[in-house]
Design a protein around this motif. Structure first.
Motif, PDB file in Angstrom:
ATOM      1  N   PRO A 143     155.234 124.379 133.091  1.00 29.21           N
ATOM      2  CA  PRO A 143     157.256 124.583 133.096  1.00 29.21           C
ATOM      3  C   PRO A 143     157.104 123.111 133.952  1.00 29.21           C
ATOM      4  O   PRO A 143     156.390 122.769 134.725  1.00 29.21           O
ATOM      5  N   PRO A 144     158.223 122.353 134.146  1.00 25.68           N
ATOM      6  CA  PRO A 144     158.743 121.394 135.163  1.00 25.68           C
ATOM      7  C   PRO A 144     158.809 122.140 136.421  1.00 25.68           C
ATOM      8  O   PRO A 144     159.814 123.641 136.349  1.00 25.68           O
ATOM      9  N   ASP A 145     159.640 121.738 137.391  1.00 25.34           N
ATOM     10  CA  ASP A 145     159.892 121.783 138.370  1.00 25.34           C
ATOM     11  C   ASP A 145     161.245 122.101 138.729  1.00 25.34           C
ATOM     12  O   ASP A 145     161.874 120.557 139.373  1.00 25.34           O
ATOM     13  N   LEU A 146     162.342 122.097 138.213  1.00 29.55           N
ATOM     14  CA  LEU A 146     163.566 122.357 137.496  1.00 29.55           C
ATOM     15  C   LEU A 146     164.328 122.444 138.820  1.00 29.55           C
ATOM     16  O   LEU A 146     165.194 121.696 139.112  1.00 29.55           O
ATOM     17  N   VAL A 147     163.907 123.419 139.660  1.00 29.95           N
ATOM     18  CA  VAL A 147     164.454 123.338 140.682  1.00 29.95           C
ATOM     19  C   VAL A 147     164.505 123.102 141.983  1.00 29.95           C
ATOM     20  O   VAL A 147     165.346 122.156 142.511  1.00 29.95           O
ATOM     21  N   SER A 148     163.625 122.385 142.350  1.00 27.83           N
ATOM     22  CA  SER A 148     163.423 121.294 142.647  1.00 27.83           C
ATOM     23  C   SER A 148     164.260 120.079 142.874  1.00 27.83           C
ATOM     24  O   SER A 148     164.376 118.931 143.398  1.00 27.83           O
ATOM     25  N   LYS A 149     163.335 119.439 141.921  1.00 26.19           N
ATOM     26  CA  LYS A 149     163.778 117.764 141.470  1.00 26.19           C
ATOM     27  C   LYS A 149     164.955 117.854 139.949  1.00 26.19           C
ATOM     28  O   LYS A 149     165.474 116.712 140.609  1.00 26.19           O
ATOM     29  N   ASP A 206     158.164 130.669 130.611  1.00 29.17           N
ATOM     30  CA  ASP A 206     157.809 128.986 131.407  1.00 29.17           C
ATOM     31  C   ASP A 206     156.509 129.886 131.853  1.00 29.17           C
ATOM     32  O   ASP A 206     155.494 129.179 132.078  1.00 29.17           O
ATOM     33  N   LEU A 207     156.139 130.739 132.013  1.00 30.45           N
ATOM     34  CA  LEU A 207     155.071 131.885 132.455  1.00 30.45           C
ATOM     35  C   LEU A 207     154.158 131.757 132.073  1.00 30.45           C
ATOM     36  O   LEU A 207     152.758 131.905 132.422  1.00 30.45           O
ATOM     37  N   GLU A 208     154.187 132.178 130.775  1.00 28.34           N
ATOM     38  CA  GLU A 208     153.140 132.236 129.776  1.00 28.34           C
ATOM     39  C   GLU A 208     152.585 130.930 129.728  1.00 28.34           C
ATOM     40  O   GLU A 208     151.113 130.297 129.845  1.00 28.34           O
ATOM     41  N   ARG A 209     153.644 130.022 129.787  1.00 25.67           N
ATOM     42  CA  ARG A 209     153.404 128.189 129.358  1.00 25.67           C
ATOM     43  C   ARG A 209     152.597 127.519 131.056  1.00 25.67           C
ATOM     44  O   ARG A 209     151.017 127.258 131.127  1.00 25.67           O
ATOM     45  N   ARG A 210     152.572 128.333 131.862  1.00 25.14           N
ATOM     46  CA  ARG A 210     152.110 128.311 133.707  1.00 25.14           C
ATOM     47  C   ARG A 210     150.765 129.070 133.395  1.00 25.14           C
ATOM     48  O   ARG A 210     149.792 128.110 133.763  1.00 25.14           O
ATOM     49  N   ARG A 211     150.692 129.930 132.489  1.00 23.48           N
ATOM     50  CA  ARG A 211     149.286 130.420 132.921  1.00 23.48           C
ATOM     51  C   ARG A 211     148.569 130.205 132.218  1.00 23.48           C
ATOM     52  O   ARG A 211     147.619 129.618 132.445  1.00 23.48           O
ATOM     53  N   ILE A 212     148.644 129.010 130.743  1.00 19.18           N
ATOM     54  CA  ILE A 212     147.923 128.737 129.743  1.00 19.18           C
ATOM     55  C   ILE A 212     147.245 127.101 130.446  1.00 19.18           C
ATOM     56  O   ILE A 212     146.147 127.094 130.024  1.00 19.18           O
ATOM     57  N   ALA A 213     148.307 126.883 130.932  1.00 14.26           N
ATOM     58  CA  ALA A 213     148.010 125.425 131.212  1.00 14.26           C
ATOM     59  C   ALA A 213     147.432 125.722 132.585  1.00 14.26           C
ATOM     60  O   ALA A 213     146.071 124.785 132.664  1.00 14.26           O
ATOM     61  N   GLN A 214     147.081 127.191 133.544  1.00  7.25           N
ATOM     62  CA  GLN A 214     146.703 126.823 134.237  1.00  7.25           C
ATOM     63  C   GLN A 214     144.839 127.823 134.314  1.00  7.25           C
ATOM     64  O   GLN A 214     143.676 126.746 134.706  1.00  7.25           O
ATOM     65  N   ASP A 215     144.374 128.132 132.864  1.00  6.93           N
ATOM     66  CA  ASP A 215     143.552 128.676 132.484  1.00  6.93           C
ATOM     67  C   ASP A 215     143.108 127.290 131.858  1.00  6.93           C
ATOM     68  O   ASP A 215     141.438 127.180 131.968  1.00  6.93           O
ATOM     69  N   LEU A 216     143.228 126.491 130.985  1.00  3.37           N
ATOM     70  CA  LEU A 216     142.268 125.528 130.756  1.00  3.37           C
ATOM     71  C   LEU A 216     142.460 124.586 131.889  1.00  3.37           C
ATOM     72  O   LEU A 216     141.573 123.670 131.269  1.00  3.37           O
ATOM     73  N   HIS A 217     143.208 123.967 133.167  1.00  2.00           N
ATOM     74  CA  HIS A 217     142.785 123.044 133.911  1.00  2.00           C
ATOM     75  C   HIS A 217     141.729 123.982 134.515  1.00  2.00           C
ATOM     76  O   HIS A 217     140.697 123.401 135.129  1.00  2.00           O
TER      77      HIS A 217
END
Length: 449
Positions: A314-320, A249-260
């Motif tokens: 990664p989806p926000d599973l904790v809050s949603k 999830d951390l790597e997905r978040r980093r890749i998504a952030q870098d792409l965005h």
């Protein structure tokens, strides 16, 4: 037909104490099975030995009586049915029967062709009758051999003796006083056989039983030690699984952030620049048309990248929560209205690792159905029992596939997800038939966290 993506033995299993308890329970069960096997084997062996001993004893008695008593009395007068000769035989055999050693006695003459004629019997209606003999019995006429068996008294010659139940039937060969071959048949009771079996059991059983018990006690510490090692291994596997999911999830978040922040922003800027440059050119200019085409390509790729960023973030599973996050899947792509129906039994207790794995499995199956199955209906189901076991299902009415053939397009991702689910102690099954759609079912225990 069905396709299973489960690797047996890869599950992490229950909590440590439960694993130890289960290992000890199985150890005791197998010990009990071993003890039962030893006792059963000893009982069977004792019965076989006692039976063989009883048969050998019966053969010895029959040979001795045939040679010492029957042969001397079977003279010419006996063959001629002289009353005095028959009376002597009656008297001698009655004495032997009275002490309980012999019962249901017959003396046979060779009638030829595998048959014998009863010269004398304690069952007088049988005297003078001829019966077929077994080859083994007929072969000992005129010899000093004997053959025996525990008889069910089912032969024609036994019709007057069947009320006695099981008896040891013995045939002993000899020659009479005139040198003619005769056959002495006697039946001996099996009443002593159970006592002999019990005696042998008492002699044989203690040694193997003691050996099994000593071996069990000696290996018990080893079994406990191995169970503790399994516990530690499961702890480590669960920790690795949690780390793997979190790292992913951390790597997905980093890749998504870098792409965005990088490629997406750059392409958006290029698109705006091209639009600005294009508007400064006169209508009909070739360069204006070229810039318009290039801008369209950039906008299309930009939309695809934004969709990709949404998919991998990664989806926000904790809050949603799992239920709401799964429902939002249909908003991430251009899914036709009404194609997907959700049947989720709420409330669902949150389990971080379980929720993330189930979300990934459902997302992968859902996109496979949307993109490749040509489905007109897709149903997503999630349920949870009182123990925290979460089950999920994705069913479509699409084209399906042949599980015996190569992996269909899109199922490599599902295979990778299934490996993670299996390592978390769960299962994923895919059932599919060509032309009849596909059904993915799975479950994950709360212990995966």
């Amino acid at each position: 037909m069905n396709l299973r993506f489960r690797e047996d033995g890869a599950a992490t299993g229950p909590a440590p104490r439960e694993t130890l308890k289960r290992a000890l329970r199985w150890y005791l069960v197998w010990d009990l099975i071993a003890l039962i096997g030893v006792v059963s084997g000893v009982v069977l062996l004792s019965w076989v030995v006692a039976r063989n001993e009883a048969l050998r004893d019966a053969e010895g008695i029959a040979r001795a009586v045939a040679k010492a008593l029957v042969a001397p009395l079977a003279d010419d007068k006996f063959h001629a049915a002289d009353p005095a000769a028959l009376a002597r035989m009656d008297q001698v055999m009655e004495l032997r029967s009275r002490d309980g050693s012999l019962s249901h006695i017959k003396v046979w003459a060779d009638a030829g062709n595998g048959k014998g004629t009863v010269l004398w019997s304690d069952q007088s209606p049988l005297v003078g009758q001829t019966f077929e003999l077994d080859a083994e019995e007929y072969a000992i006429f005129g010899t000093d051999k004997a053959t025996s068996q525990i008889s069910e008294l089912d032969k024609e010659e036994n019709r007057l003796e069947r009320s006695a139940g099981q008896l040891i039937e013995v045939y002993a060969g000899t020659r009479d006083a005139t040198g003619e071959p005769i056959l002495f048949e006697v039946y001996i009771s099996t009443q002593r056989l159970p006592d002999e079996v019990r005696t042998l059991i008492g002699i044989i059983l203690p040694l193997p039983l003691t050996a099994v018990l000593v071996l069990s006690l000696a290996t018990l510490p080893l079994a406990v030690s191995l169970a503790h090692r399994v516990d530690r291994g499961q702890h480590q596997m669960r920790a690795l699984l949690v780390n793997a999911v979190e790292s992913s999830d951390l790597e997905r978040r980093r890749i998504a952030q870098d792409l965005h922040d990088g490629v997406v922003q750059d392409l958006a800027g290029i698109g705006y620049s091209l639009d600005s440059d294009m508007r400064q050119l006169p209508e009909g200019a070739k360069l204006r048309a070229h810039l318009a085409q290039t801008g369209e390509i950039i906008r299309r790729d930009l939309a695809a990248l934004r969709t990709l960023v949404t998919d991998i973030y990664p989806p926000d599973l904790v809050s949603k929560g799992l239920a709401e996050t799964v429902r939002e899947l249909v908003m991430q792509r251009d899914v036709p209205p009404g194609l997907v129906r959700f049947e989720i039994e709420e409330p669902l207790a949150p389990h971080p690792v379980v929720d993330r794995l189930i979300y990934r499995a459902i997302r992968e199956a859902l996109w496979n159905a949307v993109q490749h199955a040509e489905a007109t209906s897709i149903v997503v189901r999630i349920a949870q029992d009182d123990t925290g076991l979460t089950s999920f299902e994705v069913v479509d009415d699409g084209v399906g596939f042949d599980p015996t053939g190569p992996s269909p397009e899109g199922h490599m991702g599902m295979r990778l997800i299934s490996e993670m689910v299996t390592k978390a102690g769960g299962t994923i099954d895919i059932h599919s038939t060509v032309g009849k759609g596909t059904r993915l079912t799975g479950e994950l225990p709360a212990g995966a966290t």
